[in-house]
Design a protein around this motif. Structure first.
Motif, PDB file in Angstrom:
ATOM      1  N   PHE A   3       0.853  -1.188   0.000  1.00 42.78           N
ATOM      2  CA  PHE A   3       0.000   0.000   0.000  1.00 42.78           C
ATOM      3  C   PHE A   3       0.886   1.233   0.000  1.00 42.78           C
ATOM      4  N   LYS A   4       0.404   2.315  -0.581  1.00 40.98           N
ATOM      5  CA  LYS A   4       1.161   3.571  -0.591  1.00 40.98           C
ATOM      6  C   LYS A   4       1.463   3.983   0.843  1.00 40.98           C
ATOM      7  N   ALA A   5       2.645   4.533   1.033  1.00 40.19           N
ATOM      8  CA  ALA A   5       3.126   4.875   2.380  1.00 40.19           C
ATOM      9  C   ALA A   5       2.181   5.799   3.139  1.00 40.19           C
ATOM     10  N   ASN A   6       1.548   6.728   2.481  1.00 42.27           N
ATOM     11  CA  ASN A   6       0.675   7.687   3.158  1.00 42.27           C
ATOM     12  C   ASN A   6      -0.787   7.280   3.150  1.00 42.27           C
ATOM     13  N   SER A   7      -1.087   6.072   2.713  1.00 46.76           N
ATOM     14  CA  SER A   7      -2.484   5.656   2.599  1.00 46.76           C
ATOM     15  C   SER A   7      -3.062   5.252   3.957  1.00 46.76           C
ATOM     16  N   GLN A   8      -4.374   5.264   4.030  1.00 48.40           N
ATOM     17  CA  GLN A   8      -5.048   4.831   5.254  1.00 48.40           C
ATOM     18  C   GLN A   8      -4.770   3.355   5.518  1.00 48.40           C
ATOM     19  N   ASN A   9      -4.719   2.553   4.459  1.00 50.87           N
ATOM     20  CA  ASN A   9      -4.419   1.128   4.633  1.00 50.87           C
ATOM     21  C   ASN A   9      -3.043   0.930   5.258  1.00 50.87           C
ATOM     22  N   ALA A  10      -2.053   1.673   4.784  1.00 51.71           N
ATOM     23  CA  ALA A  10      -0.700   1.561   5.328  1.00 51.71           C
ATOM     24  C   ALA A  10      -0.666   2.002   6.791  1.00 51.71           C
ATOM     25  N   GLU A  11      -1.411   3.037   7.113  1.00 52.24           N
ATOM     26  CA  GLU A  11      -1.457   3.529   8.495  1.00 52.24           C
ATOM     27  C   GLU A  11      -2.085   2.488   9.427  1.00 52.24           C
ATOM     28  N   ILE A  12      -3.195   1.910   9.000  1.00 51.13           N
ATOM     29  CA  ILE A  12      -3.856   0.865   9.796  1.00 51.13           C
ATOM     30  C   ILE A  12      -2.947  -0.347   9.929  1.00 51.13           C
ATOM     31  N   LEU A  13      -2.345  -0.759   8.818  1.00 55.70           N
ATOM     32  CA  LEU A  13      -1.479  -1.932   8.823  1.00 55.70           C
ATOM     33  C   LEU A  13      -0.278  -1.736   9.742  1.00 55.70           C
ATOM     34  N   ALA A  14       0.296  -0.547   9.774  1.00 47.61           N
ATOM     35  CA  ALA A  14       1.435  -0.265  10.660  1.00 47.61           C
ATOM     36  C   ALA A  14       1.026  -0.434  12.123  1.00 47.61           C
ATOM     37  N   ILE A  15      -0.165   0.007  12.462  1.00 41.08           N
ATOM     38  CA  ILE A  15      -0.664  -0.125  13.840  1.00 41.08           C
ATOM     39  C   ILE A  15      -0.868  -1.592  14.184  1.00 41.08           C
ATOM     40  N   LEU A  16      -1.514  -2.326  13.283  1.00 43.34           N
ATOM     41  CA  LEU A  16      -1.827  -3.732  13.547  1.00 43.34           C
ATOM     42  C   LEU A  16      -0.575  -4.605  13.568  1.00 43.34           C
ATOM     43  N   THR A  17       0.364  -4.364  12.663  1.00 40.10           N
ATOM     44  CA  THR A  17       1.581  -5.191  12.630  1.00 40.10           C
ATOM     45  C   THR A  17       2.496  -4.894  13.819  1.00 40.10           C
ATOM     46  N   ALA A  18       2.313  -3.744  14.452  1.00 39.44           N
ATOM     47  CA  ALA A  18       3.074  -3.425  15.667  1.00 39.44           C
ATOM     48  C   ALA A  18       2.498  -4.136  16.890  1.00 39.44           C
ATOM     49  N   GLY A  19       1.432  -4.902  16.683  1.00 40.24           N
ATOM     50  CA  GLY A  19       0.831  -5.650  17.788  1.00 40.24           C
ATOM     51  C   GLY A  19      -0.290  -4.921  18.490  1.00 40.24           C
ATOM     52  N   ASN A  20      -0.684  -3.778  17.959  1.00 39.86           N
ATOM     53  CA  ASN A  20      -1.771  -3.009  18.560  1.00 39.86           C
ATOM     54  C   ASN A  20      -3.097  -3.353  17.893  1.00 39.86           C
ATOM     55  N   SER A  21      -4.163  -2.904  18.497  1.00 36.06           N
ATOM     56  CA  SER A  21      -5.496  -3.109  17.945  1.00 36.06           C
ATOM     57  C   SER A  21      -6.142  -1.745  17.729  1.00 36.06           C
ATOM     58  N   LEU A  22      -7.282  -1.759  17.046  1.00 37.07           N
ATOM     59  CA  LEU A  22      -7.912  -0.505  16.660  1.00 37.07           C
ATOM     60  C   LEU A  22      -9.424  -0.685  16.571  1.00 37.07           C
ATOM     61  N   THR A  23     -10.172   0.315  17.036  1.00 38.09           N
ATOM     62  CA  THR A  23     -11.626   0.327  16.877  1.00 38.09           C
ATOM     63  C   THR A  23     -12.002   1.352  15.814  1.00 38.09           C
ATOM     64  N   HIS A  24     -13.235   1.276  15.366  1.00 39.05           N
ATOM     65  CA  HIS A  24     -13.737   2.243  14.387  1.00 39.05           C
ATOM     66  C   HIS A  24     -13.641   3.650  14.968  1.00 39.05           C
ATOM     67  N   HIS A  25     -13.985   3.798  16.232  1.00 37.82           N
ATOM     68  CA  HIS A  25     -13.935   5.105  16.900  1.00 37.82           C
ATOM     69  C   HIS A  25     -12.510   5.661  16.914  1.00 37.82           C
ATOM     70  N   GLU A  26     -11.539   4.835  17.271  1.00 33.83           N
ATOM     71  CA  GLU A  26     -10.146   5.267  17.301  1.00 33.83           C
ATOM     72  C   GLU A  26      -9.669   5.667  15.905  1.00 33.83           C
ATOM     73  N   ALA A  27     -10.069   4.889  14.904  1.00 32.30           N
ATOM     74  CA  ALA A  27      -9.690   5.199  13.523  1.00 32.30           C
ATOM     75  C   ALA A  27     -10.296   6.531  13.087  1.00 32.30           C
ATOM     76  N   ALA A  28     -11.546   6.779  13.469  1.00 32.86           N
ATOM     77  CA  ALA A  28     -12.206   8.040  13.114  1.00 32.86           C
ATOM     78  C   ALA A  28     -11.472   9.225  13.743  1.00 32.86           C
ATOM     79  N   GLN A  29     -10.966   9.055  14.945  1.00 36.09           N
ATOM     80  CA  GLN A  29     -10.209  10.115  15.599  1.00 36.09           C
ATOM     81  C   GLN A  29      -8.895  10.401  14.871  1.00 36.09           C
ATOM     82  N   MET A  30      -8.426   9.419  14.101  1.00 38.29           N
ATOM     83  CA  MET A  30      -7.205   9.581  13.310  1.00 38.29           C
ATOM     84  C   MET A  30      -7.515  10.116  11.914  1.00 38.29           C
TER      85      MET A  30
END
Length: 78
Positions: A3-30
């Motif tokens: 995914f492109k480095a600045n894409s939303q997919n890349a941002e989500i993937l970086a969070i998840l691959t770091a071992g963190n989790s994410l909710t829809h609410h948290e993503a909306a805040q980002m």
């Protein structure tokens, strides 16, 4: 799939691959408004992403459920 480095997919993937989790609410805040669509795109790209429903008390004091998404270990196609 890459995914492109600045894409939303890349941002989500970086969070998840770091071992963190994410909710829809948290993503909306980002600033990620199409969170469930992005999760589906990541799944379609071969990432094994799980959703666990958790209870949360909203600002009105009502208990609701919301999904917390995380990457399953070994869940990447890479």
């Amino acid at each position: 799939m890459k995914f492109k480095a600045n894409s939303q997919n890349a941002e989500i993937l970086a969070i998840l691959t770091a071992g963190n989790s994410l909710t829809h609410h948290e993503a909306a805040q980002m600033g990620i408004m199409g969170f469930t669509a992005r999760i589906q795109e990541l799944r379609n790209a071969g990432y094994n992403i799980a959703c666990v429903m958790e209870k949360h008390t909203n600002k009105h004091g009502k208990t609701i459920k919301r999904g917390r998404f995380s990457l399953i270990k070994g869940g990447s196609h890479e």
